[in-house]
Design a protein around this motif. Structure first.
Motif, PDB file in Angstrom:
ATOM      1  N   HIS A 336       6.641  -8.952 -23.102  1.00 57.86           N
ATOM      2  CA  HIS A 336       5.642  -8.768 -24.153  1.00 57.86           C
ATOM      3  C   HIS A 336       4.628  -7.680 -23.810  1.00 57.86           C
ATOM      4  O   HIS A 336       4.061  -7.047 -24.701  1.00 57.86           O
ATOM      5  CB  HIS A 336       4.925 -10.091 -24.430  1.00 57.86           C
ATOM      6  CG  HIS A 336       5.710 -11.025 -25.301  1.00 57.86           C
ATOM      7  ND1 HIS A 336       5.430 -12.369 -25.396  1.00 57.86           N
ATOM      8  CD2 HIS A 336       6.779 -10.818 -26.115  1.00 57.86           C
ATOM      9  CE1 HIS A 336       6.277 -12.940 -26.237  1.00 57.86           C
ATOM     10  NE2 HIS A 336       7.105 -12.023 -26.684  1.00 57.86           N
ATOM     11  N   ILE A 337       4.394  -7.440 -22.515  1.00 52.41           N
ATOM     12  CA  ILE A 337       3.465  -6.390 -22.120  1.00 52.41           C
ATOM     13  C   ILE A 337       3.921  -5.031 -22.640  1.00 52.41           C
ATOM     14  O   ILE A 337       3.100  -4.203 -23.066  1.00 52.41           O
ATOM     15  CB  ILE A 337       3.293  -6.364 -20.575  1.00 52.41           C
ATOM     16  CG1 ILE A 337       2.168  -5.407 -20.177  1.00 52.41           C
ATOM     17  CG2 ILE A 337       4.601  -6.028 -19.881  1.00 52.41           C
ATOM     18  CD1 ILE A 337       1.823  -5.482 -18.702  1.00 52.41           C
ATOM     19  N   ASN A 338       5.231  -4.787 -22.635  1.00 53.25           N
ATOM     20  CA  ASN A 338       5.764  -3.519 -23.129  1.00 53.25           C
ATOM     21  C   ASN A 338       5.739  -3.453 -24.648  1.00 53.25           C
ATOM     22  O   ASN A 338       5.530  -2.386 -25.232  1.00 53.25           O
ATOM     23  CB  ASN A 338       7.180  -3.316 -22.600  1.00 53.25           C
ATOM     24  CG  ASN A 338       7.212  -3.120 -21.100  1.00 53.25           C
ATOM     25  OD1 ASN A 338       6.325  -2.495 -20.524  1.00 53.25           O
ATOM     26  ND2 ASN A 338       8.230  -3.674 -20.443  1.00 53.25           N
ATOM     27  N   VAL A 339       5.963  -4.592 -25.302  1.00 55.56           N
ATOM     28  CA  VAL A 339       5.880  -4.632 -26.761  1.00 55.56           C
ATOM     29  C   VAL A 339       4.473  -4.264 -27.219  1.00 55.56           C
ATOM     30  O   VAL A 339       4.296  -3.451 -28.138  1.00 55.56           O
ATOM     31  CB  VAL A 339       6.274  -6.027 -27.285  1.00 55.56           C
ATOM     32  CG1 VAL A 339       6.067  -6.110 -28.793  1.00 55.56           C
ATOM     33  CG2 VAL A 339       7.724  -6.344 -26.931  1.00 55.56           C
ATOM     34  N   LEU A 340       3.468  -4.832 -26.577  1.00 61.46           N
ATOM     35  CA  LEU A 340       2.080  -4.527 -26.940  1.00 61.46           C
ATOM     36  C   LEU A 340       1.764  -3.051 -26.757  1.00 61.46           C
ATOM     37  O   LEU A 340       1.107  -2.424 -27.597  1.00 61.46           O
ATOM     38  CB  LEU A 340       1.129  -5.377 -26.102  1.00 61.46           C
ATOM     39  CG  LEU A 340       0.997  -6.838 -26.541  1.00 61.46           C
ATOM     40  CD1 LEU A 340       0.425  -7.683 -25.411  1.00 61.46           C
ATOM     41  CD2 LEU A 340       0.131  -6.950 -27.794  1.00 61.46           C
ATOM     42  N   ARG A 341       2.223  -2.478 -25.661  1.00 59.90           N
ATOM     43  CA  ARG A 341       1.970  -1.052 -25.414  1.00 59.90           C
ATOM     44  C   ARG A 341       2.580  -0.190 -26.519  1.00 59.90           C
ATOM     45  O   ARG A 341       1.935   0.752 -27.018  1.00 59.90           O
ATOM     46  CB  ARG A 341       2.549  -0.659 -24.056  1.00 59.90           C
ATOM     47  CG  ARG A 341       2.498   0.840 -23.772  1.00 59.90           C
ATOM     48  CD  ARG A 341       3.106   1.167 -22.414  1.00 59.90           C
ATOM     49  NE  ARG A 341       4.447   0.612 -22.249  1.00 59.90           N
ATOM     50  CZ  ARG A 341       5.549   1.172 -22.749  1.00 59.90           C
ATOM     51  NH1 ARG A 341       5.469   2.280 -23.491  1.00 59.90           N
ATOM     52  NH2 ARG A 341       6.728   0.626 -22.526  1.00 59.90           N
ATOM     53  N   ILE A 342       3.801  -0.520 -26.914  1.00 57.22           N
ATOM     54  CA  ILE A 342       4.493   0.268 -27.945  1.00 57.22           C
ATOM     55  C   ILE A 342       3.784   0.156 -29.289  1.00 57.22           C
ATOM     56  O   ILE A 342       3.621   1.147 -30.005  1.00 57.22           O
ATOM     57  CB  ILE A 342       5.958  -0.184 -28.035  1.00 57.22           C
ATOM     58  CG1 ILE A 342       6.711   0.252 -26.775  1.00 57.22           C
ATOM     59  CG2 ILE A 342       6.636   0.365 -29.291  1.00 57.22           C
ATOM     60  CD1 ILE A 342       8.017  -0.467 -26.553  1.00 57.22           C
ATOM     61  N   ILE A 343       3.369  -1.049 -29.648  1.00 56.11           N
ATOM     62  CA  ILE A 343       2.642  -1.232 -30.912  1.00 56.11           C
ATOM     63  C   ILE A 343       1.419  -0.324 -30.942  1.00 56.11           C
ATOM     64  O   ILE A 343       1.175   0.395 -31.920  1.00 56.11           O
ATOM     65  CB  ILE A 343       2.205  -2.697 -31.084  1.00 56.11           C
ATOM     66  CG1 ILE A 343       3.404  -3.622 -31.223  1.00 56.11           C
ATOM     67  CG2 ILE A 343       1.298  -2.834 -32.321  1.00 56.11           C
ATOM     68  CD1 ILE A 343       3.037  -5.096 -31.180  1.00 56.11           C
TER      69      ILE A 343
END
Length: 422
Positions: A336-343
């Motif tokens: 989820h840390i990478n998902v947040l960064r991409i958003i």
């Protein structure tokens, strides 16, 4: 693995050999990804990496995948059942007229003439096709996955096709068509498929995988826990949204959508699509523009929404709720840390929608347009009003909603919303 350079952790930058059988990064415990040698790929396969539009499956992207079907050594490991290459359909809807945008649905749950076909009627087939193929290439024979449903269905299908053993751990509350299908495969193929039911959600199932199946010699292919294979399969969603079509086909012009609305449980597809767009830029096929990525969650379980709203870099898990959109009921995931960064980097957002809003979409869209949305896919359409309020959609935008699976896979939970049935 002709064009794979190495494995890399996008969070800390650690690198590992391309053929390393590993789960999470040994330095920071985060997911790793497959890193391609883009220069070599472009030199040997041309400016679009060996893209072959004559193929009607996800392997059409050639060297942009870790196994290139144009390479004889790679091709012998590929397990393909026609997955991917699904259409993005124009979707006539009042919100499209109101916002002045082009609304499309990337429909993963239904076969269409002239396109590919996900065999288990779900986008999870993309990730598991690549996962089983990579497992064969690297000599694995036993895989294990915790699942909310569709990933287990997909792994069972591809494990049988590839002759691998698979342990599938899911909740007894899994949608009955999926549960019944996997149970049937376990009965029909007892030497290959093991099904275990564990109370709770994917979190409890994942613990069972770690405690029992990994020590027994199974390799975990849980979301983000394998070395980027499922991400590679899911990135083909983004490649298909961008690939040349219509008046762009003759000149092989690639073009990204303006907005992607994605129902997000673990978020592998978000990470995969972002990776795809970066690779297309590295090949010189697109510029530095990116679609605004909007991740939609059920209001019952909102780890990404809460972290996004709070400005946090990573989620703070809370116990999951209960939702009709079972694929969204993921209370925590290491990726989820990478998902947040991409958003954030894309200028997107994370939005929660209620089960009532999801049910309304399923009922109204079937009644008015005879389009059967999965609950997870319906969440994307339910998010449009809030997206409009936030200014996330602009006049002239191409907006792609991802309908992740067939509505039939959620029966009987949604039958009453479909005038008694499909």
């Amino acid at each position: 693995m002709r064009f794979v350079s190495h494995l890399g952790c996008p969070t800390c930058g650690a690198t590992y050999p391309a053929d390393r059988l590993m789960n999470l990064c040994e330095r920071d415990g985060r997911p790793v990804q497959v890193v391609l040698d883009i220069d070599r790929l472009k030199s040997e396969r041309g400016r679009d990496g060996g893209w072959d539009p004559s193929r009607h499956d996800l392997w059409r992207f050639g060297g942009l995948l870790p196994l290139d079907v144009a390479d004889p050594d790679d091709c012998r490991h590929v397990v393909s059942l026609g997955e991917g290459n699904t259409p993005s359909l124009p979707y006539a809807h009042p919100w499209a007229d109101r916002l002045g945008c082009r609304l499309e649905v990337k429909d993963e749950g239904k076969p269409y003439p002239g396109f590919g076909h996900n065999p288990t009627l779900s986008f999870k087939d993309r990730g598991m096709a690549v996962t089983v193929s990579m497992a064969k290439a690297l000599g694995l024979s036993r895989l294990a996955v915790p699942t909310q449903g569709n990933a287990g269905d997909a792994l069972a299908e591809y494990a049988v096709a590839g002759g691998l053993e698979a342990a599938i751990v899911m909740s007894p509350d899994t949608d009955l068509p999926i549960l019944g299908k996997v149970a049937a495969y376990a009965k029909l193929h007892p030497a290959l498929i093991t099904l275990e039911l564990v109370a709770g959600t994917i979190v409890e199932s994942a613990q069972r995988i770690r405690d029992h199946y990994v020590p027994a010699g199974y390799f975990s292919v849980a979301t983000f826990q394998e070395p980027g294979w499922r991400t590679e399969g899911k990135k083909t969603l983004g490649l298909e949204m961008a690939e040349p079509a219509g008046d762009r086909l003759a000149e092989r012009v690639w073009k990204l959508p303006d907005v992607i609305v994605y129902p997000t449980g673990g978020g592998t597809g978000v990470v995969g699509m972002a990776k795809a767009f970066d690779e297309l830029q590295a090949l010189g096929l697109v510029g530095d523009e990116r679609p605004r990525m909007v991740c939609v969650q059920s209001s019952a379980t909102t780890p990404i929404v809460r972290a996004f709203d709070e400005g946090a870099d990573d989620i703070t898990p809370l116990p999951p709720g209960t939702t009709i959109a079972t694929g969204l009921n993921v209370a925590r995931n290491v990726g989820h840390i990478n998902v947040l960064r991409i958003i954030r980097e894309s200028g997107g957002a994370a939005i929660a929608v209620t089960d009532d809003a999801i049910r309304t979409v399923i009922r109204d869209e079937w009644r008015d347009r005879r389009f059967a949305w999965s609950p997870e896919g319906a969440a994307t359409l339910a998010a449009l009003p809030e997206m409009a309020d936030r200014g996330l959609i602009r006049k002239g935008d191409r907006v792609v909603l991802v309908n992740t699976a067939a509505a039939e896979k959620s029966l009987p939970n949604i039958r009453m919303l479909l005038d008694g049935g499909l």
